[in-house]
Scaffold this motif. Structure first.
Motif, PDB file in Angstrom:
ATOM      1  N   GLY A  87       0.787  -1.213   0.000  1.00  0.00           N
ATOM      2  CA  GLY A  87       0.000   0.000   0.000  1.00  0.00           C
ATOM      3  C   GLY A  87       0.824   1.270   0.000  1.00  0.00           C
ATOM      4  O   GLY A  87       0.325   2.343  -0.303  1.00  0.00           O
ATOM      5  N   GLU A  88       2.107   1.183   0.366  1.00  0.00           N
ATOM      6  CA  GLU A  88       2.967   2.364   0.387  1.00  0.00           C
ATOM      7  C   GLU A  88       3.704   2.479  -0.948  1.00  0.00           C
ATOM      8  O   GLU A  88       4.914   2.334  -1.042  1.00  0.00           O
ATOM      9  CB  GLU A  88       3.945   2.279   1.553  1.00  0.00           C
ATOM     10  CG  GLU A  88       3.263   2.318   2.906  1.00  0.00           C
ATOM     11  CD  GLU A  88       4.252   2.237   4.052  1.00  0.00           C
ATOM     12  OE1 GLU A  88       5.434   2.544   3.844  1.00  0.00           O
ATOM     13  OE2 GLU A  88       3.843   1.859   5.154  1.00  0.00           O
ATOM     14  N   ILE A  89       2.924   2.738  -1.984  1.00  0.00           N
ATOM     15  CA  ILE A  89       3.474   2.725  -3.330  1.00  0.00           C
ATOM     16  C   ILE A  89       4.515   3.815  -3.531  1.00  0.00           C
ATOM     17  O   ILE A  89       5.563   3.590  -4.150  1.00  0.00           O
ATOM     18  CB  ILE A  89       2.347   2.865  -4.372  1.00  0.00           C
ATOM     19  CG1 ILE A  89       1.337   1.722  -4.191  1.00  0.00           C
ATOM     20  CG2 ILE A  89       2.922   2.870  -5.772  1.00  0.00           C
ATOM     21  CD1 ILE A  89       1.941   0.343  -4.288  1.00  0.00           C
ATOM     22  N   ASP A  90       4.241   5.016  -3.001  1.00  0.00           N
ATOM     23  CA  ASP A  90       5.190   6.122  -3.182  1.00  0.00           C
ATOM     24  C   ASP A  90       6.574   5.746  -2.675  1.00  0.00           C
ATOM     25  O   ASP A  90       7.581   5.996  -3.327  1.00  0.00           O
ATOM     26  CB  ASP A  90       4.696   7.375  -2.452  1.00  0.00           C
ATOM     27  CG  ASP A  90       3.612   8.096  -3.221  1.00  0.00           C
ATOM     28  OD1 ASP A  90       3.411   7.735  -4.390  1.00  0.00           O
ATOM     29  OD2 ASP A  90       2.981   9.002  -2.660  1.00  0.00           O
ATOM     30  N   ARG A  91       6.604   5.134  -1.492  1.00  0.00           N
ATOM     31  CA  ARG A  91       7.899   4.805  -0.906  1.00  0.00           C
ATOM     32  C   ARG A  91       8.550   3.624  -1.629  1.00  0.00           C
ATOM     33  O   ARG A  91       9.781   3.546  -1.718  1.00  0.00           O
ATOM     34  CB  ARG A  91       7.739   4.510   0.583  1.00  0.00           C
ATOM     35  CG  ARG A  91       9.062   4.273   1.280  1.00  0.00           C
ATOM     36  CD  ARG A  91       9.022   4.745   2.723  1.00  0.00           C
ATOM     37  NE  ARG A  91       7.961   4.113   3.479  1.00  0.00           N
ATOM     38  CZ  ARG A  91       8.141   3.020   4.203  1.00  0.00           C
ATOM     39  NH1 ARG A  91       9.309   2.429   4.216  1.00  0.00           N
ATOM     40  NH2 ARG A  91       7.153   2.505   4.885  1.00  0.00           N
ATOM     41  N   MET A  92       7.751   2.727  -2.142  1.00  0.00           N
ATOM     42  CA  MET A  92       8.313   1.584  -2.849  1.00  0.00           C
ATOM     43  C   MET A  92       9.077   2.007  -4.099  1.00  0.00           C
ATOM     44  O   MET A  92      10.070   1.395  -4.473  1.00  0.00           O
ATOM     45  CB  MET A  92       7.195   0.605  -3.224  1.00  0.00           C
ATOM     46  CG  MET A  92       6.601  -0.132  -2.042  1.00  0.00           C
ATOM     47  SD  MET A  92       7.772  -1.268  -1.290  1.00  0.00           S
ATOM     48  CE  MET A  92       7.649  -2.644  -2.422  1.00  0.00           C
ATOM     49  N   GLN A  93       8.614   3.059  -4.768  1.00  0.00           N
ATOM     50  CA  GLN A  93       9.296   3.472  -5.987  1.00  0.00           C
ATOM     51  C   GLN A  93      10.418   4.468  -5.719  1.00  0.00           C
ATOM     52  O   GLN A  93      11.188   4.806  -6.607  1.00  0.00           O
ATOM     53  CB  GLN A  93       8.296   4.091  -6.968  1.00  0.00           C
ATOM     54  CG  GLN A  93       7.651   5.381  -6.460  1.00  0.00           C
ATOM     55  CD  GLN A  93       6.892   6.081  -7.550  1.00  0.00           C
ATOM     56  OE1 GLN A  93       7.394   6.196  -8.656  1.00  0.00           O
ATOM     57  NE2 GLN A  93       5.693   6.537  -7.249  1.00  0.00           N
ATOM     58  N   SER A  94      10.537   4.946  -4.479  1.00  0.00           N
ATOM     59  CA  SER A  94      11.596   5.891  -4.131  1.00  0.00           C
ATOM     60  C   SER A  94      12.893   5.141  -3.869  1.00  0.00           C
ATOM     61  O   SER A  94      12.926   4.207  -3.084  1.00  0.00           O
ATOM     62  CB  SER A  94      11.199   6.688  -2.884  1.00  0.00           C
ATOM     63  OG  SER A  94      10.019   7.418  -3.114  1.00  0.00           O
ATOM     64  N   ARG A  95      13.961   5.560  -4.523  1.00  0.00           N
ATOM     65  CA  ARG A  95      15.218   4.835  -4.415  1.00  0.00           C
ATOM     66  C   ARG A  95      16.361   5.741  -3.956  1.00  0.00           C
ATOM     67  O   ARG A  95      16.351   6.945  -4.208  1.00  0.00           O
ATOM     68  CB  ARG A  95      15.609   4.197  -5.763  1.00  0.00           C
ATOM     69  CG  ARG A  95      14.559   3.359  -6.448  1.00  0.00           C
ATOM     70  CD  ARG A  95      13.802   2.397  -5.576  1.00  0.00           C
ATOM     71  NE  ARG A  95      14.596   1.654  -4.615  1.00  0.00           N
ATOM     72  CZ  ARG A  95      14.075   1.094  -3.525  1.00  0.00           C
ATOM     73  NH1 ARG A  95      12.804   1.217  -3.255  1.00  0.00           N
ATOM     74  NH2 ARG A  95      14.860   0.426  -2.696  1.00  0.00           N
ATOM     75  N   MET A  96      17.314   5.157  -3.288  1.00  0.00           N
ATOM     76  CA  MET A  96      18.532   5.853  -2.877  1.00  0.00           C
ATOM     77  C   MET A  96      19.512   5.814  -4.048  1.00  0.00           C
ATOM     78  O   MET A  96      20.129   4.799  -4.328  1.00  0.00           O
ATOM     79  CB  MET A  96      19.136   5.167  -1.642  1.00  0.00           C
ATOM     80  CG  MET A  96      20.402   5.835  -1.120  1.00  0.00           C
ATOM     81  SD  MET A  96      21.206   4.821   0.147  1.00  0.00           S
ATOM     82  CE  MET A  96      21.923   3.514  -0.887  1.00  0.00           C
TER      83      MET A  96
END
Length: 518
Positions: free
Chosen positions: A160-169
């Motif tokens: 459900g936390e799609i925004d964070r899943m696609q955020s990468r370091m």
């Protein structure tokens, strides 16, 4: 960018799964950390800039020198090595560095490795076996997939936390003994050092010493200590892990030599300490001491809700806004949206000459990124900027490709020179992903001498035999113009040197509405 398709596919799957509700088996990030959206926004508005006096900088454009510098840093380290990387590939270079890090740990060096992408990562690096060494710690930042063994049990993104899943370091940093720093655009993979057998990328790094190293170390520690970082739990290590570590030493040594021989890698797989010190002394002697700004996005940006611009972007934006005469930029994935286009137009109207170089369809390593570039070409040209795309078969590629076979050339460079005085080198791409989604880092160097050195490198690819000058004709069509090595003019009215299959796939992708994720 070459992992974007897999990432988007994974995100799509998560969207469908999320309808079933959150997973009961995956622990969440503490709600108190998630709830502080104003704190996150404030941290992102503040530039995490550290500036104290001057520091010494030297650029590293050639893949061989960039490889040898990293190898020398690892071989010469006496106390600590901190690695922070987006990609650590399971190829010749990735395996060599895994092997040499193990050797450094054996002589007492404390090694910390903070990684983002685990898909296709170097096998030994991502395993619990290497982490069984008492002097090695491995951690994964904001992992996309559930990890097992000693890495299980720490906070990870939940369904459900799609925004964070696609955020990468996307940061790339190597710090040795808190005294030397290597930063810039290169990941740890053959293609970024010019020895891949299929496709190689022109790229850019810097090596530095002085107070800027402490600035980078502070940034590294923010990520290392973040609740989003998953570290190995040493209490879960067993006697079997220690046995496997002993076996790994032999295995990785064989693997290193096998890969180097099979791929005919022209680089050494180890350096004697005296040779490493000599190489580092030479690089230090070439450094230009100058005022600087070290910029790094705070790790909290992973938890933002809505669009929050990167502090690295704002620093680059200030440099462009302050330009008076000229600006040269290499942006591997140039996808400027309205705000950036307005900035370029305003700058051009002030009489500033703007030269922008990005990848062509033939040179780029991922079609998804190229769709974003292609959809913005005309708008970039209409700002008044001079717009160029790299020629994948540029004569200059022989200077950057060190594999036995001369492969097509791409670019992964993120570099900027303004008014022959201000320079930027970092991991930041001029695209929505770098601006709003990923975390990035970079350095601004205030020095005419350094700018002269960097601009000479940037201008080489802007020679007409090495790139395509893209212009818009009166009928609205685009035109690609360049020259042969012998000086004869060439013109194309569609993307040059692209096979039909690739052209069709690319055309289909340009019609999908996903620019904000590129």
């Amino acid at each position: 960018m070459n992992v974007m398709l897999r990432m988007l596919t994974g995100v799509g799957c998560l969207v469908m799964i999320s309808c079933a509700g959150p997973s009961a088996t995956q622990p969440t990030v503490p709600s108190s950390f998630l709830a502080k959206q104003e704190t996150i926004a404030q941290a992102s508005r503040q530039r995490t800039v550290r500036r104290e006096g001057t520091s010494g900088f030297e650029m590293m454009a050639d893949g061989k020198e960039a490889y040898l510098a990293r190898l020398a840093v690892v071989e010469a380290a006496q106390k600590t090595l901190d690695f922070q990387y987006f990609i650590w590939a399971d190829d010749v270079c990735g395996t060599v560095f895994a092997d040499r890090l193990l050797a450094a740990a054996d002589r007492g060096v404390k090694v910390r490795m903070l990684l983002d992408i685990t898909h296709g990562a170097q096998t030994e690096v991502k395993s619990a076996i290497l982490a069984a060494h008492s002097n090695i710690e491995i951690a994964f930042f904001n992992p996309m997939t559930a990890l097992k063994g000693v890495f299980a049990g720490n906070p990870i993104p939940v369904i459900g936390e799609i925004d964070r899943m696609q955020s990468r370091m996307h940061n790339k940093i190597l710090i040795a003994d808190n005294s030397l720093l290597i930063g810039g655009g290169r990941n740890l993979a053959d293609t970024y050092f010019g020895v891949d057998q299929k496709h190689n990328m022109r790229d850019l790094d810097f090596i530095a010493k002085g107070p800027v190293v402490s600035a980078a170390a502070k940034s590294f520690n923010l990520y290392w200590n973040s609740p989003l970082t998953r570290k190995g739990d040493r209490t879960k290590l067993t006697g079997k892990d220690q046995d496997k570590l002993r076996a790994m030493r032999r295995s990785i040594e064989r693997k290193k030599h096998h890969l180097a021989h099979h791929h005919r890698c022209p680089y050494p797989v180890t350096l004697a300490r005296q040779d490493a010190l000599k190489l580092l002394a030479d690089l230090s002697g070439r450094m230009i001491w100058a005022e600087y700004e070290f910029i790094a996005d705070p790790p909290e940006r992973m938890l933002r809700k809505g669009k929050i611009a990167s502090p690295v972007w704002r620093t680059v934006e200030d440099a462009i806004e302050g330009s008076q005469k000229n600006m040269v930029m290499h942006a591997a994935y140039l996808i400027p949206q309205e705000e950036t286009l307005a900035l370029l137009e305003e700058t051009s109207k002030r009489g500033v000459t703007i030269q922008l170089l990005t990848n062509s369809l033939a040179s780029i390593d991922g079609l998804l990124a190229m769709t974003g570039i292609a959809n913005r070409r005309k708008e970039v040209i209409q700002t008044g900027a001079e717009y160029y795309e790299l020629n994948a078969r540029a004569p200059a590629r022989k200077d950057y490709i060190h594999s036995p076979k001369i492969t097509p050339l791409g670019m992964h460079t993120k570099g900027l020179v303004v008014d022959d005085r201000i320079s930027f080198i970092g991991s930041y791409n001029m695209d929505p992903r770098s601006k709003y989604i990923n975390t990035e880092t970079g350095v601004i160097i205030n020095s005419p001498a350094f700018a002269k050195r960097l601009k000479k490198y940037l201008m080489q690819d802007l020679q007409p035999e090495n790139c395509w000058h893209v212009t818009q004709e009166k009928n609205g069509c685009l035109n690609w113009s360049g020259r042969t090595q012998q000086g004869q003019p060439i013109q194309h009215h569609r993307d040059p040197e692209v096979p039909l299959k690739k052209r069709v796939s690319y055309w289909l992708l340009t019609h999908l509405p996903w620019e904000d994720l590129l």
